[in-house]
Enzyme design. Structure first.
Site: not given
Ligand code: 4GY
Length: 251
Positions: A153, A115
């Site tokens: 890049r 989470e």
């Molecule tokens: N969008 N940009 C993203 C994301 C998943 C639970 C914290 C996003 O960068 N990361 O959706 N990350 C979550 C899942 C832990 C990150």
């Protein structure tokens, strides 16, 4: 540039390091990259990295101690590195941020799962919170790869002269012009005549027109932000008038 990725799934990065321009950049020592398992920093016998949320509710939270130990260790190894947390709550990533990140000597990318991570990590040990877009994925790893790819890049010497990043029209705030290759005629559709002519100046003019027209149609928001030179202003005016005419015809 040194990249250290902190993740509970370091194997996800093996194919990423192993292909294309990122692979070549590693081979040529333009970038140094490793993915480190946060689990290695868990002190208990079962190397647990998650725990139940205070206040109750479903799902798990990443424990702070292993993450803090991993970040501190990476920071001691990578002198003067910036720490980046991948999270939908971060600033939305763009080319300008890629350029800023490319100016640092090292980046430590923290990839969350479950989470999310304990809030106290974000406050004390993170320099940048970055989002790759307004959607939710199941972990920070894919987001980390996107950041690393976009930054790599831009490192001098990573792209060959032909591919060079400064040549991207996106770095000038526009979309790329249309691209064509052989055959000359594909399923009845021809390559624009001018591209076959060998008139380099005319071809450059056509490409700028293509860039501007596509940006106007597909991403007009980019034109709002951009400083236009005289030639670009003239092209834009022409295309706006042309569109206006078409719209009038149908009214
Ligand atoms: N969008 N940009 C993203 C994301 C998943 C639970 C914290 C996003 O960068 N990361 O959706 N990350 C979550 C899942 C832990 C990150």
């Amino acid at each position: 540039m040194h990249f250290t990725v902190l993740t509970i799934f370091p194997e996800m990065f093996d194919p990423f390091w192993g292909h294309g321009i990122v692979r070549r950049a590693i081979e040529n020592k333009k970038i140094f990259a490793s993915a480190v398992n946060i689990r290695n920093y868990a002190e208990d016998r079962h190397q647990v990295t998650d725990d139940r949320p205070y206040g109750g509710g479903s799902g798990m939270v990443m424990k702070p101690e292993p993450l803090a130990a991993a970040i501190r260790d990476a920071n001691n190894t990578l002198h003067a590195a910036k720490t980046v947390l991948l999270t939908p709550q971060g600033r939305v990533f763009n080319q300008q941020m890629a350029r800023e990140l490319a100016s640092f000597e090292g980046l430590i990318l923290v990839c969350g799962r479950y989470e999310g991570i304990d809030e106290r990590i974000c406050h004390d040990l993170i320099d940048y919170e970055i989002s790759i877009g307004d959607y939710v994925i199941t972990g920070g790893e894919l987001a980390g790869m996107i950041i690393i790819d976009a930054v790599t890049r831009l490192i001098p010497g990573v792209l060959g002269g032909e591919e060079a990043a400064e040549k991207d029209s996106f770095s000038a705030g526009l979309l790329e012009h249309a691209h064509y290759t052989r055959p000359r005629k594909f399923e009845g559709r021809e390559v624009p005549e001018i591209l076959l002519s060998g008139h380099h100046q005319e071809i450059e003019k056509w490409r700028l027109e293509s860039s501007m027209m596509r940006t106007l149609i597909k991403r007009p928001d980019l034109l709002q932000k951009k400083d236009l030179n005289r030639q670009e202003q003239a092209i834009l005016k022409k295309w706006r008038l042309a569109i206006e005419k078409i719209l009038k015809f149908y009214n």
